[in-house]
Write a protein that holds these residues in place. Structure first.
Motif, PDB file in Angstrom:
ATOM      1  N   PHE B  67       0.823  -1.210   0.000  1.00 36.01           N
ATOM      2  CA  PHE B  67       0.000   0.000   0.000  1.00 36.01           C
ATOM      3  C   PHE B  67       0.858   1.262   0.000  1.00 36.01           C
ATOM      4  CE2 PHE B  67      -3.182  -3.066   1.228  1.00 36.01           C
ATOM      5  CZ  PHE B  67      -4.266  -2.619   0.507  1.00 36.01           C
ATOM      6  N   GLN B  68       1.992   1.209   0.684  1.00 39.98           N
ATOM      7  CA  GLN B  68       2.823   2.414   0.747  1.00 39.98           C
ATOM      8  C   GLN B  68       3.566   2.676  -0.558  1.00 39.98           C
ATOM      9  OE1 GLN B  68       4.993   1.560   4.278  1.00 39.98           O
ATOM     10  NE2 GLN B  68       3.324   2.203   5.603  1.00 39.98           N
ATOM     11  N   ALA B  72      -0.680  -0.372  -4.878  1.00 38.98           N
ATOM     12  CA  ALA B  72      -2.037  -0.826  -4.558  1.00 38.98           C
ATOM     13  C   ALA B  72      -3.070   0.048  -5.257  1.00 38.98           C
ATOM     14  CB  ALA B  72      -2.263  -0.808  -3.052  1.00 38.98           C
ATOM     15  N   TRP B  73      -2.869   1.360  -5.162  1.00 37.42           N
ATOM     16  CA  TRP B  73      -3.829   2.291  -5.751  1.00 37.42           C
ATOM     17  C   TRP B  73      -3.841   2.147  -7.267  1.00 37.42           C
ATOM     18  CZ3 TRP B  73      -7.951   4.768  -6.238  1.00 37.42           C
ATOM     19  CH2 TRP B  73      -8.076   5.859  -7.097  1.00 37.42           C
ATOM     20  N   LEU B  74      -2.649   2.125  -7.899  1.00 41.65           N
ATOM     21  CA  LEU B  74      -2.567   2.034  -9.362  1.00 41.65           C
ATOM     22  C   LEU B  74      -3.224   0.751  -9.878  1.00 41.65           C
ATOM     23  CD1 LEU B  74      -1.282   3.170 -12.046  1.00 41.65           C
ATOM     24  CD2 LEU B  74       0.533   1.503 -11.638  1.00 41.65           C
ATOM     25  N   LEU B  75      -2.887  -0.387  -9.240  1.00 46.09           N
ATOM     26  CA  LEU B  75      -3.408  -1.673  -9.712  1.00 46.09           C
ATOM     27  C   LEU B  75      -4.912  -1.774  -9.509  1.00 46.09           C
ATOM     28  CD1 LEU B  75      -0.620  -4.025  -8.380  1.00 46.09           C
ATOM     29  CD2 LEU B  75      -0.991  -3.327 -10.730  1.00 46.09           C
ATOM     30  N   THR B  76      -5.373  -1.322  -8.331  1.00 41.11           N
ATOM     31  CA  THR B  76      -6.806  -1.389  -8.065  1.00 41.11           C
ATOM     32  C   THR B  76      -7.553  -0.505  -9.054  1.00 41.11           C
ATOM     33  OG1 THR B  76      -6.234  -1.643  -5.741  1.00 41.11           O
ATOM     34  CG2 THR B  76      -8.533  -1.228  -6.250  1.00 41.11           C
ATOM     35  N   LYS B  77      -7.019   0.691  -9.282  1.00 43.53           N
ATOM     36  CA  LYS B  77      -7.664   1.632 -10.202  1.00 43.53           C
ATOM     37  C   LYS B  77      -7.732   1.018 -11.611  1.00 43.53           C
ATOM     38  CE  LYS B  77      -5.510   4.871 -12.297  1.00 43.53           C
ATOM     39  NZ  LYS B  77      -4.557   5.939 -12.584  1.00 43.53           N
ATOM     40  N   ASN B  78      -6.578   0.521 -12.108  1.00 42.58           N
ATOM     41  CA  ASN B  78      -6.566  -0.074 -13.445  1.00 42.58           C
ATOM     42  C   ASN B  78      -7.543  -1.237 -13.549  1.00 42.58           C
ATOM     43  OD1 ASN B  78      -4.740   1.664 -14.507  1.00 42.58           O
ATOM     44  ND2 ASN B  78      -2.991   0.278 -14.414  1.00 42.58           N
ATOM     45  N   THR B  79      -7.492  -2.145 -12.558  1.00 40.43           N
ATOM     46  CA  THR B  79      -8.355  -3.326 -12.607  1.00 40.43           C
ATOM     47  C   THR B  79      -9.820  -2.907 -12.671  1.00 40.43           C
ATOM     48  OG1 THR B  79      -6.729  -4.441 -11.226  1.00 40.43           O
ATOM     49  CG2 THR B  79      -8.858  -5.520 -11.494  1.00 40.43           C
ATOM     50  N   ILE B  80     -10.209  -1.970 -11.815  1.00 40.84           N
ATOM     51  CA  ILE B  80     -11.615  -1.574 -11.763  1.00 40.84           C
ATOM     52  C   ILE B  80     -12.022  -0.808 -13.024  1.00 40.84           C
ATOM     53  CG2 ILE B  80     -13.269  -0.088 -10.548  1.00 40.84           C
ATOM     54  CD1 ILE B  80     -12.058  -0.991  -7.952  1.00 40.84           C
ATOM     55  N   THR B 260      -1.782  -9.539 -13.270  1.00 40.30           N
ATOM     56  CA  THR B 260      -0.492  -9.546 -13.971  1.00 40.30           C
ATOM     57  C   THR B 260       0.632  -9.193 -13.000  1.00 40.30           C
ATOM     58  OG1 THR B 260      -1.032  -7.306 -14.704  1.00 40.30           O
ATOM     59  CG2 THR B 260      -1.303  -9.056 -16.310  1.00 40.30           C
ATOM     60  N   PHE B 261       0.338  -8.298 -12.070  1.00 45.04           N
ATOM     61  CA  PHE B 261       1.347  -7.906 -11.081  1.00 45.04           C
ATOM     62  C   PHE B 261       1.751  -9.098 -10.214  1.00 45.04           C
ATOM     63  CE2 PHE B 261       2.375  -6.382  -6.814  1.00 45.04           C
ATOM     64  CZ  PHE B 261       3.394  -5.490  -7.082  1.00 45.04           C
ATOM     65  N   VAL B 262       0.731  -9.818  -9.708  1.00 43.38           N
ATOM     66  CA  VAL B 262       1.008 -10.980  -8.859  1.00 43.38           C
ATOM     67  C   VAL B 262       1.801 -12.017  -9.645  1.00 43.38           C
ATOM     68  CG1 VAL B 262      -0.023 -12.903  -7.596  1.00 43.38           C
ATOM     69  CG2 VAL B 262      -1.019 -10.625  -7.407  1.00 43.38           C
ATOM     70  N   GLY B 280      -2.561 -11.032  -3.451  1.00 43.28           N
ATOM     71  CA  GLY B 280      -3.605 -11.997  -3.812  1.00 43.28           C
ATOM     72  C   GLY B 280      -4.676 -12.082  -2.745  1.00 43.28           C
ATOM     73  N   LEU B 281      -4.262 -12.048  -1.485  1.00 42.12           N
ATOM     74  CA  LEU B 281      -5.230 -12.125  -0.387  1.00 42.12           C
ATOM     75  C   LEU B 281      -6.102 -10.870  -0.352  1.00 42.12           C
ATOM     76  CD1 LEU B 281      -6.405 -13.472   2.082  1.00 42.12           C
ATOM     77  CD2 LEU B 281      -4.541 -12.553   3.448  1.00 42.12           C
ATOM     78  N   TYR B 282      -5.475  -9.729  -0.570  1.00 43.52           N
ATOM     79  CA  TYR B 282      -6.224  -8.457  -0.646  1.00 43.52           C
ATOM     80  C   TYR B 282      -7.292  -8.553  -1.733  1.00 43.52           C
ATOM     81  CZ  TYR B 282      -6.817  -3.810  -2.791  1.00 43.52           C
ATOM     82  OH  TYR B 282      -7.321  -2.693  -3.389  1.00 43.52           O
ATOM     83  N   GLN B 283      -6.901  -9.052  -2.914  1.00 43.17           N
ATOM     84  CA  GLN B 283      -7.843  -9.189  -4.034  1.00 43.17           C
ATOM     85  C   GLN B 283      -8.977 -10.153  -3.680  1.00 43.17           C
ATOM     86  OE1 GLN B 283      -6.288 -11.437  -7.286  1.00 43.17           O
ATOM     87  NE2 GLN B 283      -7.500 -10.348  -8.819  1.00 43.17           N
TER      88      GLN B 283
END
Lengths: 296, 308
Positions: B67-68, B72-80, B260-262, B280-283
Motif C-alpha cells: 500500500f505504501q 495498490a492504488w494504481l493496480l486497483t484503479k486499473n483493474t476496476i 499480472t502484477f502478482v 492476492g489475499l487483498y484481491q
C-alpha cells in the motif's frame, strides 16, 4: 394504408442500418484471421517493404517449408495437446457427472452441505501464490499432471450437470434399485447414457479449455518436449529458444530464417484444427450456452 | 452424540454415494482449501528452502509495503477501470447485436454473420496476441502498412501507452461479442410475441417497439448480468492482459492489473513470495465482500437470480 407505408419505411431503414452494422462487425471479426493467413504466405524479405496485407505482395511458402523441415517440433506439441484434450475431457466428464449425480440425489442428506463446500471455492480463493506452492509441493514441475489437473473439475459444470440430472424422472433410478442395482451402476448404466446431449455440450467446453490453455504450462513446464501447442506458439513469439530449436533441427541459421512469417504460419497451424471443426460444433455450442444461461 | 450417529447411519445407508464424492472432495481440498490455508504466506517472509512453516513471520509488513509503494492504488484503479469499461461497452454492444439479430429477417445471411461473430471466442488469447502483434507492430504491421499507403506517417503503438486502453477494450469486445450476445438473444426470444403483434396493430414502428417492449423486458437480464460481472470486478482477465501486453514495462502504468502484477512477482525467481501472496489475499478478500453484498442486492431485485 398510411400506417403500412410508414412501417415499411421504418423497417427499411432499420434493415439497412442493421445489415450494415452487423456486416461491419462480422468483417472486423474475420479480418485478423485473414491477415494472419495472408501474412503466413508472404515472402519474409518483402515484409519490411510492404508489410502485412490482406493479399500478399509477394507470395511465398518458405515459412511452411521451414516448419515442415523439422515437423517433429510441432508434432510433439500437437501430441501433448491432443492427448491432453482427450484425457482431460473424458476424465473431467466422468468425475463431474459422478459428483453431480450424488448432489442431485434428494435422499442424500448432506447434498446441500457438499454443494456449498464446492461452491464456496468460486467465492473465495487463496490466490495464485499459495496454489502455486501447493502444486510445486506435489511435484508438478515438468509433470504432465500440471497441465491436466487445473481444469479437471469446474463448479459451474457440476451445477449444470446437477440441474440436468434433476430433469430425469426419479422413478427410473428407483425401479432399478428395486431390481438390486447399486448407486454406481444406476449412475453409470442408466444416467450416463441418458445424459449424452448434456455431456457432449459440456465436453465441448472442456475440450476447448484444454486446447486453448497455456497458463499452467508457463508456470510449471520448462522442458521443451512437454510443451502444449498454445504455449509453444507463445514461445515462438516471445523467445529465441523456439527459433534456435528449429535452427538446430533444420541446419538453417536463425538469421536466414523467415522469422516473422514463420510466426504467422505457426499461428495458422495452431489455430487450424479449431477453425476446421468450428462449423460442426458451433450449433451444439450455442445450444449449451442457452442451457447454461438458465440458472441451476 | 446425536449428530455423529446420524452421520454414521447416513454413511452406512449411502456408502456408495459417499465413495462417489471422494474424488471431487479430495480435489477441492487439495487445490482450493489447502491454498486457502496457505494465505498465511502473506504474513511471512517466504523463503523456499524453509517452506511455509519455517519462514519467519512479518505481520502486516507485506501489506504495508504494497500500500505504501503506491502500487495498490494504481493496480486497483486499473483493474476496476478496465472491468467497468468491459462491462459497460460489452453490454451495449452485445445487447445491440442481439436486438439486430432478433429483428432482421434473412436467415442464411444471419447465420453466416453469427458464425463470424462467434469465431473469435474459439481461439486462445495466445493467438489473439499474435493477431495484435501482426496488426500493430511498427515495422510491418497491417496498421502502419495501411497508414503508409495513405501517405501518413506510421504510429509506434507499442511505445504509446495511452492507446492501449482502447486496444485492450476493443479486443475484449471483439472476442466476446458473439458469445455475449447469445444470452441476450435467448432472453429476447423468450418475450411473448403477442406483445409485438398488438404493438403492430397500434401502429408502432420498429424503433418504438424496441424502445417500449424489448428494452424494458430485457432490463432484468441486463441488470443481473451487470451485477454478476461487477462481482468479479477485482479479478483480471489475466490471459488477455498478459498475451496482449506481455512484459512490456513501458505500458504498465496503463495496463498493469492485479493479476499480472502478482504473476510477475511470482515469476521473478528468488524474490520473497510473501508480498504477491498478500496482494492476492487483498484481491480475494475484497472480492469476496463485493460478491456477498451484491448477492444480497440481487436477492432483493429478483431472488431467482441470486447465486446462493
Amino acid at each position: 394504408m398510411a400506417k403500412n407505408k410508414i412501417r415499411r419505411i421504418d423497417m427499411l431503414i432499420f434493415t439497412i442500418i442493421g445489415y450494415i452494422v452487423l456486416g461491419c462487425i462480422s468483417i472486423l471479426c474475420l479480418i485478423p484471421f485473414l491477415l494472419t493467413v495472408s501474412g503466413s504466405f508472404t515472402d519474409d524479405s518483402s515484409l519490411f517493404e510492404y508489410g502485412y496485407r490482406l493479399i500478399p505482395q509477394e507470395f511465398s511458402l518458405e515459412a511452411y517449408k521451414l516448419i515442415f523441415q523439422a515437423p517433429e517440433v510441432i508434432a510433439k506439441a500437437y501430441g501433448v495437446t491432443i492427448v491432453l484434450v482427450f484425457t482431460g475431457t473424458l476424465l473431467g466428464l466422468f468425475f463431474i457427472s459422478m459428483t453431480s449425480y450424488v448432489l442431485h440425489r434428494k435422499d442424500f442428506k448432506y447434498r446441500n452441505k457438499f454443494s456449498f463446500f464446492f461452491f464456496f471455492t468460486t467465492l473465495f480463493s487463496g490466490g495464485l501464490v499459495p496454489w502455486y506452492l501447493v502444486m510445486i509441493g506435489l511435484g508438478m514441475k515438468n509433470n504432465y499432471l500440471a497441465l491436466l489437473l487445473p481444469h479437471l473439475f469446474s463448479v459451474f459444470h457440476i451445477i449444470i450437470m446437477r440441474t440436468f440430472f434433476t430433469s430425469i424422472p426419479e422413478s427410473i433410478g428407483e425401479s432399478a434399485k428395486l431390481d438390486g442395482a447399486g448407486d454406481f451402476t444406476i449412475f453409470a448404466r442408466l444416467y450416463l447414457p441418458m445424459s449424452i446431449p448434456a455431456l457432449s455440450t459440456i465436453g465441448l467446453f472442456i475440450a476447448l479449455t484444454y486446447w486453448n490453455d497455456w497458463y499452467p504450462a508457463m508456470l510449471f513446464i520448462t522442458n521443451p518436449d512437454m510443451m502444449p501447442l498454445q504455449y509453444h506458439l507463445y514461445k515462438v513469439f516471445n523467445s529465441m529458444q523456439a527459433a534456435q530449436i528449429v535452427a538446430q533441427k533444420t541446419g538453417i541459421p536463425v538469421a536466414q530464417m523467415p522469422a516473422e512469417t514463420f510466426k504467422m504460419a505457426m499461428t495458422v497451424i495452431v489455430t487450424g484444427p479449431v477453425i476446421l471443426v468450428y462449423p460442426f460444433i458451433q450449433k451444439y455450442f450455442v445450444k449449451g450456452m442457452t442451457v447454461g444461461a438458465v440458472k441451476g | 452424540m446425536h449428530r455423529t450417529n446420524s452421520l454414521l447411519t447416513e454413511l452406512k445407508k449411502n456408502k456408495m454415494l459417499f465413495l462417489m464424492l471422494i474424488p471431487a472432495v479430495l480435489y477441492f481440498i487439495i487445490f482450493s482449501y489447502l491454498p486457502m490455508g496457505g494465505i498465511i504466506v502473506a504474513f511471512k517472509y517466504f523463503e523456499f528452502d524453509k517452506g511455509i512453516f519455517g519462514s519467519p513471520w512479518v505481520g502486516f509488513k507485506n501489506f504495508a509495503f504494497f500500500f505504501q509503494s503506491g502500487q495498490a492504488w494504481l493496480l486497483t484503479k486499473n483493474t476496476i477501470l478496465y472491468n467497468l469499461a468491459f462491462i459497460a461497452a460489452g453490454m451495449a454492444v452485445q445487447v445491440g447485436v442481439a436486438i439486430l439479430f432478433s429483428e432482421l429477417k434473412g436467415r442464411h445471411i444471419k447465420k453466416m454473420m453469427q458464425s463470424s461473430l462467434l469465431l473469435p471466442y474459439f481461439i486462445s488469447w495466445v493467438v489473439v496476441g499474435s493477431f495484435v502483434f501482426g496488426i500493430f507492430n511498427y515495422e510491418f504491421g497491417s496498421l502502419n502498412t495501411l497508414l503508409k499507403g495513405w501517405g501518413m506517417s506510421p504510429v509506434d503503438v507499442y511505445g504509446n501507452p495511452s492507446i492501449w486502453f482502447f486496444i485492450i477494450v476493443g479486443f475484449y469486445l471483439w472476442k466476446l461479442v458473439g458469445y455475449g450476445s447469445i444470452v441476450y438473444l435467448a432472453a429476447i426470444m423468450g418475450i411473448n410475441p403477442e406483445l409485438y403483434e398488438s404493438a403492430d396493430l397500434d401502429g408502432a414502428n420498429i424503433f418504438q417497439k424496441i424502445r417500449h417492449i424489448t428494452l424494458p423486458l430485457l432490463k432484468t437480464t441486463i441488470i443481473i448480468m451487470i451485477l454478476l460481472q461487477v462481482g468479479g470486478i477485482l479479478r483480471g482477465n489475466f490471459d488477455m492482459f498478459y498475451q496482449l501486453v506481455g512484459n512490456n514495462s513501458l505500458l504498465f502504468n496503463q495496463t498493469d492489473v492485479i493479476d499480472t502484477f502478482v504473476f510477475r512477482a511470482l515469476n521473478q525467481q528468488g524474490l520473497d513470495l510473501g508480498m504477491p501472496a498478500a496482494v492476492g489475499l487483498y484481491q480475494s478478500a475484497v472480492g469476496f465482500i463485493i460478491i456477498v453484498s451484491l448477492n444480497a442486492l440481487i436477492k432483493k431485485i429478483n431472488p431467482d437470480y441470486a447465486l446462493f
